[in-house]
Design a protein around this motif. Structure first.
Motif, PDB file in Angstrom:
ATOM      1  N   VAL A  52       0.841  -1.190   0.000  1.00 14.71           N
ATOM      2  CA  VAL A  52       0.000   0.000   0.000  1.00 14.71           C
ATOM      3  C   VAL A  52       0.877   1.242   0.000  1.00 14.71           C
ATOM      4  CG1 VAL A  52      -1.758   1.269   1.291  1.00 14.71           C
ATOM      5  CG2 VAL A  52      -1.822  -1.222   1.217  1.00 14.71           C
ATOM      6  N   LYS A  53       1.864   1.261   0.860  1.00 18.13           N
ATOM      7  CA  LYS A  53       2.873   2.319   0.903  1.00 18.13           C
ATOM      8  C   LYS A  53       4.111   1.741   1.558  1.00 18.13           C
ATOM      9  CE  LYS A  53       0.989   4.430   5.091  1.00 18.13           C
ATOM     10  NZ  LYS A  53       0.482   5.615   5.713  1.00 18.13           N
ATOM     11  N   ASN A  54       5.110   2.575   1.810  1.00 10.15           N
ATOM     12  CA  ASN A  54       6.373   2.102   2.374  1.00 10.15           C
ATOM     13  C   ASN A  54       6.183   1.063   3.463  1.00 10.15           C
ATOM     14  OD1 ASN A  54       8.417   3.159   0.939  1.00 10.15           O
ATOM     15  ND2 ASN A  54       9.016   4.703   2.441  1.00 10.15           N
ATOM     16  N   ASN A  55       6.537  -0.162   3.178  1.00 16.76           N
ATOM     17  CA  ASN A  55       6.541  -1.263   4.141  1.00 16.76           C
ATOM     18  C   ASN A  55       5.211  -1.502   4.842  1.00 16.76           C
ATOM     19  OD1 ASN A  55       9.237  -1.847   3.547  1.00 16.76           O
ATOM     20  ND2 ASN A  55       9.896  -0.197   4.888  1.00 16.76           N
ATOM     21  N   LEU A  56       4.122  -1.109   4.214  1.00 16.87           N
ATOM     22  CA  LEU A  56       2.770  -1.437   4.698  1.00 16.87           C
ATOM     23  C   LEU A  56       2.104  -2.292   3.632  1.00 16.87           C
ATOM     24  CD1 LEU A  56       0.348  -1.227   6.625  1.00 16.87           C
ATOM     25  CD2 LEU A  56      -0.295   0.871   5.402  1.00 16.87           C
ATOM     26  N   TYR A  57       1.786  -3.501   4.001  1.00 14.87           N
ATOM     27  CA  TYR A  57       1.125  -4.442   3.102  1.00 14.87           C
ATOM     28  C   TYR A  57      -0.244  -4.764   3.683  1.00 14.87           C
ATOM     29  CZ  TYR A  57       5.492  -5.106   0.596  1.00 14.87           C
ATOM     30  OH  TYR A  57       6.627  -4.904  -0.154  1.00 14.87           O
ATOM     31  N   GLN A  58      -1.258  -4.797   2.804  1.00 13.80           N
ATOM     32  CA  GLN A  58      -2.616  -5.063   3.273  1.00 13.80           C
ATOM     33  C   GLN A  58      -3.336  -6.019   2.329  1.00 13.80           C
ATOM     34  OE1 GLN A  58      -4.269  -1.066   3.664  1.00 13.80           O
ATOM     35  NE2 GLN A  58      -3.894  -1.140   5.869  1.00 13.80           N
ATOM     36  N   LEU A  91      -3.981 -11.271  17.161  1.00 15.33           N
ATOM     37  CA  LEU A  91      -3.601  -9.981  16.596  1.00 15.33           C
ATOM     38  C   LEU A  91      -4.198  -8.867  17.438  1.00 15.33           C
ATOM     39  CD1 LEU A  91      -4.029 -10.443  12.734  1.00 15.33           C
ATOM     40  CD2 LEU A  91      -2.047 -10.921  14.152  1.00 15.33           C
ATOM     41  N   PRO A  92      -3.553  -7.737  17.577  1.00 14.17           N
ATOM     42  CA  PRO A  92      -2.275  -7.392  16.952  1.00 14.17           C
ATOM     43  C   PRO A  92      -1.124  -8.185  17.577  1.00 14.17           C
ATOM     44  CG  PRO A  92      -2.988  -5.631  18.407  1.00 14.17           C
ATOM     45  CD  PRO A  92      -4.081  -6.640  18.388  1.00 14.17           C
ATOM     46  N   TYR A  93      -0.155  -8.465  16.737  1.00 16.11           N
ATOM     47  CA  TYR A  93       0.988  -9.275  17.139  1.00 16.11           C
ATOM     48  C   TYR A  93       2.239  -8.665  16.517  1.00 16.11           C
ATOM     49  CZ  TYR A  93       4.227 -13.259  17.151  1.00 16.11           C
ATOM     50  OH  TYR A  93       5.320 -14.068  17.309  1.00 16.11           O
ATOM     51  N   THR A  94       3.322  -8.619  17.264  1.00 13.85           N
ATOM     52  CA  THR A  94       4.590  -8.111  16.752  1.00 13.85           C
ATOM     53  C   THR A  94       5.608  -9.236  16.747  1.00 13.85           C
ATOM     54  OG1 THR A  94       4.143  -5.906  17.632  1.00 13.85           O
ATOM     55  CG2 THR A  94       6.429  -6.407  17.065  1.00 13.85           C
ATOM     56  N   PRO A 102      10.905  -4.596  14.203  1.00 13.61           N
ATOM     57  CA  PRO A 102       9.565  -5.127  14.471  1.00 13.61           C
ATOM     58  C   PRO A 102       8.744  -5.251  13.191  1.00 13.61           C
ATOM     59  CG  PRO A 102       9.655  -2.811  15.051  1.00 13.61           C
ATOM     60  CD  PRO A 102      11.041  -3.201  14.625  1.00 13.61           C
ATOM     61  N   VAL A 103       7.977  -6.324  13.120  1.00 13.74           N
ATOM     62  CA  VAL A 103       7.007  -6.518  12.040  1.00 13.74           C
ATOM     63  C   VAL A 103       5.656  -6.674  12.731  1.00 13.74           C
ATOM     64  CG1 VAL A 103       6.301  -7.936  10.090  1.00 13.74           C
ATOM     65  CG2 VAL A 103       8.738  -7.660  10.602  1.00 13.74           C
ATOM     66  N   ASP A 104       4.772  -5.717  12.481  1.00 12.53           N
ATOM     67  CA  ASP A 104       3.479  -5.676  13.166  1.00 12.53           C
ATOM     68  C   ASP A 104       2.374  -6.237  12.288  1.00 12.53           C
ATOM     69  OD1 ASP A 104       4.496  -4.365  15.475  1.00 12.53           O
ATOM     70  OD2 ASP A 104       4.518  -2.481  14.356  1.00 12.53           O
ATOM     71  N   TYR A 105       1.602  -7.162  12.857  1.00 12.11           N
ATOM     72  CA  TYR A 105       0.432  -7.735  12.204  1.00 12.11           C
ATOM     73  C   TYR A 105      -0.806  -7.206  12.926  1.00 12.11           C
ATOM     74  CZ  TYR A 105       3.782 -11.042  10.257  1.00 12.11           C
ATOM     75  OH  TYR A 105       4.846 -11.604   9.601  1.00 12.11           O
ATOM     76  N   SER A 106      -1.755  -6.662  12.182  1.00 11.51           N
ATOM     77  CA  SER A 106      -2.982  -6.140  12.790  1.00 11.51           C
ATOM     78  C   SER A 106      -4.144  -6.330  11.818  1.00 11.51           C
ATOM     79  CB  SER A 106      -2.819  -4.657  13.151  1.00 11.51           C
ATOM     80  OG  SER A 106      -2.561  -3.900  11.988  1.00 11.51           O
ATOM     81  N   TYR A 107      -5.329  -5.914  12.254  1.00  8.76           N
ATOM     82  CA  TYR A 107      -6.510  -6.042  11.400  1.00  8.76           C
ATOM     83  C   TYR A 107      -7.561  -5.015  11.802  1.00  8.76           C
ATOM     84  CZ  TYR A 107      -9.036  -8.383  15.198  1.00  8.76           C
ATOM     85  OH  TYR A 107      -9.655  -8.676  16.395  1.00  8.76           O
ATOM     86  N   ASP A 108      -8.431  -4.733  10.863  1.00  9.08           N
ATOM     87  CA  ASP A 108      -9.645  -3.946  11.074  1.00  9.08           C
ATOM     88  C   ASP A 108     -10.766  -4.746  10.441  1.00  9.08           C
ATOM     89  OD1 ASP A 108      -8.552  -1.596  12.288  1.00  9.08           O
ATOM     90  OD2 ASP A 108      -7.772  -1.001  10.328  1.00  9.08           O
ATOM     91  N   PHE A 109     -11.972  -4.609  10.985  1.00  8.29           N
ATOM     92  CA  PHE A 109     -13.080  -5.330  10.379  1.00  8.29           C
ATOM     93  C   PHE A 109     -14.340  -4.473  10.396  1.00  8.29           C
ATOM     94  CE2 PHE A 109     -13.720  -6.285  14.817  1.00  8.29           C
ATOM     95  CZ  PHE A 109     -15.090  -6.360  14.972  1.00  8.29           C
ATOM     96  N   SER A 110     -15.242  -4.815   9.501  1.00  7.83           N
ATOM     97  CA  SER A 110     -16.568  -4.202   9.453  1.00  7.83           C
ATOM     98  C   SER A 110     -17.578  -5.336   9.406  1.00  7.83           C
ATOM     99  CB  SER A 110     -16.693  -3.295   8.221  1.00  7.83           C
ATOM    100  OG  SER A 110     -16.720  -4.086   7.046  1.00  7.83           O
ATOM    101  N   LEU A 115      -9.719  -6.380   7.059  1.00  8.30           N
ATOM    102  CA  LEU A 115      -8.529  -5.843   6.421  1.00  8.30           C
ATOM    103  C   LEU A 115      -7.316  -6.271   7.255  1.00  8.30           C
ATOM    104  CD1 LEU A 115      -7.337  -3.939   4.211  1.00  8.30           C
ATOM    105  CD2 LEU A 115      -7.464  -2.121   5.941  1.00  8.30           C
ATOM    106  N   PHE A 116      -6.495  -7.158   6.678  1.00  7.39           N
ATOM    107  CA  PHE A 116      -5.265  -7.613   7.325  1.00  7.39           C
ATOM    108  C   PHE A 116      -4.151  -6.628   6.975  1.00  7.39           C
ATOM    109  CE2 PHE A 116      -7.736 -11.430   6.456  1.00  7.39           C
ATOM    110  CZ  PHE A 116      -7.655 -12.123   7.647  1.00  7.39           C
ATOM    111  N   SER A 117      -3.284  -6.326   7.947  1.00 12.29           N
ATOM    112  CA  SER A 117      -2.173  -5.399   7.690  1.00 12.29           C
ATOM    113  C   SER A 117      -0.872  -5.953   8.256  1.00 12.29           C
ATOM    114  CB  SER A 117      -2.441  -4.046   8.352  1.00 12.29           C
ATOM    115  OG  SER A 117      -3.590  -3.445   7.823  1.00 12.29           O
ATOM    116  N   VAL A 118       0.210  -5.720   7.498  1.00 11.81           N
ATOM    117  CA  VAL A 118       1.566  -6.038   7.945  1.00 11.81           C
ATOM    118  C   VAL A 118       2.367  -4.756   7.752  1.00 11.81           C
ATOM    119  CG1 VAL A 118       3.604  -7.481   7.628  1.00 11.81           C
ATOM    120  CG2 VAL A 118       1.343  -8.418   7.163  1.00 11.81           C
ATOM    121  N   ASN A 119       2.990  -4.279   8.835  1.00 11.06           N
ATOM    122  CA  ASN A 119       3.717  -3.021   8.795  1.00 11.06           C
ATOM    123  C   ASN A 119       5.049  -3.203   9.507  1.00 11.06           C
ATOM    124  OD1 ASN A 119       4.322  -0.348   8.415  1.00 11.06           O
ATOM    125  ND2 ASN A 119       2.857   0.436   9.903  1.00 11.06           N
TER     126      ASN A 119
END
Length: 180
Positions: A52-58, A91-94, A102-110, A115-119
């Motif tokens: 998606v942007k610098n080191n953010l994958y979704q 999640l969230p998990y580092t 650090p590599v952060d795993y998180s999520y948002d939901f509706s 939406l899974f995210s890796v940052n």
């Protein structure tokens, strides 16, 4: 006798009308303390992450069935083990790379998707670092609103970070878990 008969008939009709009143709207409880019609649901997801942007994958994935707004969604990532004996982390998990980044795993939901995210501060675009977001297995656990509410009011609390406790508490049959 003729004067008493209409009074008896009127009293009988009045009694039947009163006894058939349905103003008591209390629910009928068959098995107190047991919820037999709502069950927790779990499924596996293998998201295909995009930069998606610098080191953010979704990765966004749609639920098969729309959620109720009060439903609770928990997502776990498999961090170790095999498919027969996985080790799950909530999640969230580092996770930390070999260099300590650090590599952060998180999520948002509706109601309709997650939406899974890796940052990370680590350059995830390098092929050596692609393992942080490729071939990742996530377990999505949906707890219906009624069950989440009753669990909060129940005496024993559930440790949501412990996947096995959640599965046991919400009676989720792991043999029926499918892939999203």
């Amino acid at each position: 006798m003729r004067k008493i008969l209409p009074l008896i008939l009127l009293a009988g009709v009045g009694f039947l009308t009163y006894s058939c009143d349905n103003s008591n709207n209390d629910p009928v409880v068959v098995n107190p303390g047991q919820d037999n019609d709502t069950v927790g649901v779990a499924f596996d997801a293998y998201p295909l992450f995009k930069k998606v942007k610098n080191n953010l994958y979704q990765s966004q994935q749609t639920f098969q069935k729309q959620l109720v707004s009060a439903d609770m969604v928990l997502i776990y990532i498999q961090v170790d083990g095999t498919n027969d004996t996985p080790v799950w982390r909530l999640l969230p998990y580092t996770r930390y790379a070999d260099d300590g980044s650090p590599v952060d795993y998180s999520y948002d939901f509706s109601k309709v998707d997650v939406l899974f995210s890796v940052n990370s501060t680590l350059d995830l675009s390098l092929p050596a670092n692609s393992g942080f977001y490729t071939n990742k297995r996530f377990r999505v656990v949906i707890i219906p609103a009624d069950m989440a509410k009753s669990a909060k009011s129940a005496a024993p609390t559930v440790d949501y970070s412990d996947y096995n406790s959640v599965i046991k508490q919400y009676k989720i049959d792991e043999s029926k878990i499918k892939t999203l």
